[in-house]
Design a protein around this motif. Structure first.
Motif, short mmCIF file in Angstrom:
data_model
loop_
_atom_site.label_atom_id
_atom_site.label_comp_id
_atom_site.label_asym_id
_atom_site.label_seq_id
_atom_site.Cartn_x
_atom_site.Cartn_y
_atom_site.Cartn_z
N ASP A 192 -15.15 6.06 2.01
CA ASP A 192 -14.66 5.59 0.67
C ASP A 192 -13.17 6.04 0.70
O ASP A 192 -12.43 5.27 0.66
CB ASP A 192 -15.54 6.05 -0.29
CG ASP A 192 -16.41 4.53 0.06
OD1 ASP A 192 -16.72 3.91 0.71
OD2 ASP A 192 -17.33 5.28 -1.07
N GLU A 297 -11.44 -7.70 0.06
CA GLU A 297 -10.89 -6.68 -1.34
C GLU A 297 -10.49 -7.30 -2.03
O GLU A 297 -11.06 -6.25 -3.63
CB GLU A 297 -10.09 -5.86 -0.66
CG GLU A 297 -10.46 -4.37 0.41
CD GLU A 297 -9.13 -3.45 0.48
OE1 GLU A 297 -9.04 -2.63 -0.26
OE2 GLU A 297 -9.19 -3.93 1.02
N GLN A 300 -13.70 -9.06 -3.59
CA GLN A 300 -14.38 -8.16 -4.44
C GLN A 300 -13.38 -7.01 -5.47
O GLN A 300 -14.52 -6.62 -6.60
CB GLN A 300 -14.30 -6.65 -3.15
CG GLN A 300 -15.49 -6.75 -2.56
CD GLN A 300 -15.32 -5.99 -1.61
OE1 GLN A 300 -14.85 -5.21 -0.77
NE2 GLN A 300 -16.89 -4.99 -1.66
N ARG A 301 -11.74 -7.35 -5.65
CA ARG A 301 -11.38 -7.39 -6.82
C ARG A 301 -11.68 -7.60 -8.35
O ARG A 301 -11.76 -7.37 -8.97
CB ARG A 301 -10.53 -6.27 -6.61
CG ARG A 301 -9.67 -4.99 -5.87
CD ARG A 301 -7.74 -5.41 -5.80
NE ARG A 301 -7.03 -6.15 -5.16
CZ ARG A 301 -6.99 -5.70 -3.82
NH1 ARG A 301 -7.57 -5.09 -3.42
NH2 ARG A 301 -6.13 -6.73 -3.50
N HIS A 332 -16.13 -2.71 3.03
CA HIS A 332 -15.51 -2.30 1.56
C HIS A 332 -16.66 -1.96 0.86
O HIS A 332 -16.60 -2.35 0.39
CB HIS A 332 -14.14 -2.33 1.16
CG HIS A 332 -13.17 -2.84 2.02
ND1 HIS A 332 -12.25 -1.55 2.76
CD2 HIS A 332 -12.75 -3.66 2.87
CE1 HIS A 332 -11.74 -1.74 3.32
NE2 HIS A 332 -11.85 -3.60 3.78
N VAL A 337 -13.37 0.20 -3.52
CA VAL A 337 -12.51 -0.51 -4.62
C VAL A 337 -12.26 -0.77 -6.18
O VAL A 337 -11.02 -0.17 -6.23
CB VAL A 337 -13.51 -2.24 -4.35
CG1 VAL A 337 -12.59 -3.25 -4.58
CG2 VAL A 337 -13.75 -2.94 -2.65
N SER A 340 -10.18 2.93 -6.14
CA SER A 340 -9.02 1.96 -5.47
C SER A 340 -8.27 1.33 -6.98
O SER A 340 -6.62 1.55 -6.56
CB SER A 340 -8.65 1.31 -4.56
OG SER A 340 -9.77 0.39 -4.37
#
Length: 441
Positions: A192, A297, A300-301, A332, A337, A340
């Motif tokens: 990660d 991604e 996912q966010r 991911h 996620v 980040s």
């Protein structure tokens, strides 16, 4: 062609079912109605038994009957080992006892991901280390050098030194062997790019017990709900029913590649709230099972943000993270996620599940896995640890294997080339199976 095949299967299935029922009808059963009731699903069976006269139930010679067991058990259903599998097992017994009695001579069990039962070979490095750890007396024998790779011997020495009493037959810490959790945390950090704490790792006998642990923690009554994808792996519906909660479905969009749409989540959440359901968590299976989708991604966010805003625990089933066959897709983790996005321990509650049963390793029978638990208060973590302690510990072989999966041979190791060759061969074989060409109409 497909319609013909489907009709042919349906005909054979129904014919076999009728044959079995006919034979059961002519067999003697020590318990009344056992042949007719046992073939029903738990739900149907409970309805059948509840409609029978009470005196019939009271005449049972058994102190435990379908009328007086925990009703949550009756409500729990697990299709991947349900009626179809029971029928298949009966057919297999019939084939063994009466060869040629059916228009087929073999049954392949594809109801559940179990690759080694279908001929997939285990990874040599993993099995070498496991063998040496189970029998450390041969580690310093000269003959061992000729039978096992040098790095497998070195890894086994390292692991054995971390196990209490240097014995795989001993209990470990309830969360798992500390050194093995260190290795897993390092593997998560390497994957990660964000720190991982070994104290957040709880080793379990596969991912399923970890899911049960979380359902047990979160569900207080039938008014507590868990958002689950449909289609879903039936572990979730079964565990929610078993722990007395309410499954709140959200529907994946087949038109967009089985995508997870935030408006759908909001719609189902509001519908549940209107019925008095207190939704406590969101289950996300990524990569998907059974749909196979891999979330982007950006999606996912959005999911992370949704859980943060709604105060939901994010339960991330990530056991298929190695099974990505489309070049433009990449796995991911939800932890990566969320970190980040700048969210830490105090911002979102996240539980990630991993297993040695899936991926390229397919070590289902070794029952290894773990959950990484983040974003819980110290008081709740104590309760999670207490429940883990009730089971004393997960099996040591599974713990070792989980550490090997998260820390396989690296470039420069003696086993690296052979390990990569075995891994790529397995993944290529799995990819071929995932892309079955359907016959033209």
């Amino acid at each position: 062609m497909r319609k013909y095949a489907a009709d042919r299967f349906r005909h054979l299935f129904n014919r076999s079912l009728l044959l079995l029922r006919h034979r059961h009808h002519h067999n003697h059963h020590p318990f009344p109605y056992s042949s007719s009731v046992s073939s029903l699903s738990p739900f149907s069976r409970s309805r059948f038994l509840s409609s029978t006269p009470f005196s019939m139930a009271s005449d049972s010679p058994f102190p435990v009957t379908a009328q007086n067991i925990n009703p949550k058990v009756l409500k729990c259903e697990y299709a991947v080992r349900g009626e179809v599998v029971t029928l298949a097992q009966n057919l297999q017994k019939d084939l063994q006892a009466n060869p040629g009695s059916h228009p087929f001579d073999e049954i392949l069990y594809c109801n559940i991901g179990n690759p080694q039962s279908l001929g997939q070979q285990p990874i040599t490095f993993f099995r070498e280390v496991l063998a040496l750890c189970d029998h450390p007396a041969i580690l310093d024998k000269s003959e061992t050098q000729g039978l096992f790779s040098t790095d497998a011997i070195q890894r086994a020495w390292q692991i054995v030194d971390q196990i209490p009493g240097r014995a795989t037959g001993a209990y470990s810490h309830s969360q798992g062997v500390k050194g093995l959790r260190d290795t897993i945390a390092a593997g998560i950090e390497e994957r990660d790019g964000f720190p991982a704490n070994p104290d957040d790792i709880f080793m379990t006998d596969g991912a399923s017990p970890a899911v049960h642990n979380m359902m047990q923690l979160l569900i207080r009554s039938e008014n507590d709900g868990i958002l689950c994808p449909i289609p879903q792996y039936p572990l979730y519906s079964a565990s929610i029913a078993l722990h007395g909660g309410c499954l709140v479905p959200y529907y994946l969009d087949e038109a967009t590649g089985w995508g997870l749409e935030i408006p759908e989540l909001k719609k189902q959440l509001e519908a549940a709230k209107s019925k008095g359901i207190n939704v406590r968590a969101l289950v996300v299976i990524n990569p998907g099972n059974p749909t196979g989708q891999v979330l982007g991604e950006a999606n996912q966010r959005d999911i992370v943000e949704f859980c943060k805003q709604e105060g939901l625990v994010l339960l991330a089933d990530e056991v298929y993270q190695e099974n990505v066959y489309v070049p433009e897709k990449k796995f991911h983790s939800f932890k990566k996620v969320s970190r980040s996005m700048g969210y830490g321990e105090n911002d979102i509650t996240l539980v990630s599940f991993q297993s040695v049963s899936k991926g390229y390793h397919g070590e289902c029978g070794k029952r290894g896995g773990y959950m990484e638990v983040t974003g819980f208060s110290a008081e709740v973590r104590e309760q999670i640890y207490k429940v883990a302690s009730v089971n004393l510990c997960s099996n040591i072989s599974g713990q070792i294997l989980a550490s090997l999966v998260m820390s396989p041979p690296k470039v420069g190791d003696e086993s690296y080339d052979s390990f990569m060759a075995e891994k790529e061969n397995i993944l290529a074989s799995l990819a071929r199976r995932a892309k079955v060409s359907l016959p033209r109409k």
